[in-house]
Design an enzyme around this catalytic site. Structure first.
Site, short mmCIF file in Angstrom:
data_model
loop_
_atom_site.label_atom_id
_atom_site.label_comp_id
_atom_site.label_asym_id
_atom_site.label_seq_id
_atom_site.Cartn_x
_atom_site.Cartn_y
_atom_site.Cartn_z
N GLY A 71 0.77 -1.24 0.00
CA GLY A 71 0.00 0.00 0.00
C GLY A 71 0.80 1.29 0.00
O GLY A 71 0.37 2.28 -0.56
N ASP A 98 -5.92 3.06 10.12
CA ASP A 98 -7.35 2.82 10.22
C ASP A 98 -7.66 2.44 11.67
O ASP A 98 -7.76 3.32 12.52
CB ASP A 98 -7.70 1.72 9.21
CG ASP A 98 -9.20 1.47 9.07
OD1 ASP A 98 -9.98 2.33 9.47
OD2 ASP A 98 -9.58 0.41 8.54
N LYS A 124 -7.67 7.65 9.25
CA LYS A 124 -9.13 7.58 9.48
C LYS A 124 -9.33 7.57 10.99
O LYS A 124 -9.61 6.53 11.57
CB LYS A 124 -9.66 6.25 8.91
CG LYS A 124 -10.07 6.28 7.48
CD LYS A 124 -10.88 5.04 7.15
CE LYS A 124 -10.41 4.36 5.90
NZ LYS A 124 -11.04 3.07 5.65
N PHE A 147 -14.23 3.74 2.60
CA PHE A 147 -13.19 2.90 2.03
C PHE A 147 -12.60 3.62 0.83
O PHE A 147 -13.32 3.94 -0.11
CB PHE A 147 -13.73 1.52 1.63
CG PHE A 147 -12.61 0.58 1.28
CD1 PHE A 147 -11.91 -0.08 2.29
CD2 PHE A 147 -12.25 0.39 -0.03
CE1 PHE A 147 -10.85 -0.91 1.97
CE2 PHE A 147 -11.18 -0.45 -0.35
CZ PHE A 147 -10.49 -1.10 0.65
P1 IMP Z 1 -5.38 -0.87 10.43
O1 IMP Z 1 -4.51 -2.01 10.86
O2 IMP Z 1 -6.83 -1.14 10.70
O3 IMP Z 1 -4.93 0.47 10.92
O4 IMP Z 1 -5.35 -0.85 8.86
C1 IMP Z 1 -4.27 -0.46 8.15
C2 IMP Z 1 -4.23 -1.21 6.84
O5 IMP Z 1 -5.53 -1.52 6.33
C3 IMP Z 1 -3.58 -0.32 5.82
O6 IMP Z 1 -2.23 -0.67 5.70
C4 IMP Z 1 -4.34 -0.63 4.55
O7 IMP Z 1 -3.67 -1.62 3.82
C5 IMP Z 1 -5.65 -1.20 4.97
N1 IMP Z 1 -6.76 -0.22 4.83
C6 IMP Z 1 -7.44 0.39 5.81
N2 IMP Z 1 -8.39 1.21 5.33
C7 IMP Z 1 -8.29 1.13 3.99
C8 IMP Z 1 -9.00 1.77 2.91
O8 IMP Z 1 -9.91 2.61 3.08
N3 IMP Z 1 -8.61 1.42 1.66
C9 IMP Z 1 -7.63 0.53 1.42
N4 IMP Z 1 -6.93 -0.09 2.39
C10 IMP Z 1 -7.26 0.20 3.66
MG MG Z 2 -1.59 -1.77 3.72
#
Ligand code: IMP
Ligand code: MG
Length: 191
Positions: free
Chosen positions: A51, A110, A138, A159
């Site tokens: 990403g 996220d 986010k 998203f």
């Molecule tokens: P977390 O572990 O929930 O903070 O999520 C982080 C990971 O989730 C990021 O590295 C992204 O790969 C993926 N992610 C979270 N939200 C999105 C989104 O809206 N679009 C695409 N990937 C997302």
């Molecule tokens: Mg990612």
């Protein structure tokens, strides 16, 4: 042959390519000043792939510091828009970061699980310092109390895709950040 317009799959553009470039230039200056003020001339960038690759490629060229690069690959999402479980490291870094000044870079913060997990894994490798940088935040979705040292944009709870972020591996090559049209989100018909 007619070309595919990826932009047509977006309900809304949240951050334009121009806004991305401008903010990334600012981040580059802020990060450079921070380390220079500490007397640090070299850092190690650890990119969370896939990403963050577009972001890292642009950000690293805005740093007026020596910047080594390594990547770490994590899996926490299936091919849909909800996290499956705890993030898992699929490919670890190769570099010895003991005593190095590490900047961990991800595309989006996220829930916070990914960065929290990676920070604890990297800390065990004894870097001299460890800071974090995300392009998007986010804030509203955070389940872990986690804040990045640097953040590009705070965005609403939608998203998003583009500029490295994918849905089922598509849309990483969009030059902006946008919200995918809801009818395209689940289930992905091309899987
Ligand atoms: P977390 O572990 O929930 O903070 O999520 C982080 C990971 O989730 C990021 O590295 C992204 O790969 C993926 N992610 C979270 N939200 C999105 C989104 O809206 N679009 C695409 N990937 C997302
Ligand atoms: Mg990612």
């Amino acid at each position: 042959m007619t070309q595919i317009s990826l932009m047509d799959d977006l309900a809304e553009v949240l951050v334009s390519g121009e806004a991305l470039a401008q903010r990334i230039a600012e981040l580059g200056e802020t990060i450079t000043s921070y380390y220079m003020d500490q007397g640090i001339e070299e850092i190690v960038l650890v990119a969370v792939t896939n990403g963050s690759i577009v972001f890292v490629a642009d950000l690293m060229r805005q740093l007026k510091l020596h910047a080594k690069l390594d990547c770490i690959r994590v899996s926490s999402y299936r091919d849909d828009t909800t996290p499956v479980s705890e993030p898992e490291i699929i490919d670890n870094i190769r570099m010895n970061i003991a005593g190095e000044h590490v900047l961990l870079i991800d595309d989006i913060l996220d829930t916070g699980s990914t960065l929290q997990k990676l920070v604890s894994v990297l800390k065990r490798m004894k870097p001299a310092t460890l800071r974090t940088c995300v392009l998007l935040d986010k804030e509203g979705r955070r389940t872990k109390t986690y804040q990045a040292s640097y953040s590009g944009f705070t965005i609403p709870e939608a998203f998003v895709v583009g500029y490295g972020l994918d849905f089922a591996e598509r849309y990483r090559n969009l030059p902006c950040i946008g919200v995918l049209r809801p009818e395209l989100q689940n289930p992905p018909e091309w899987c």
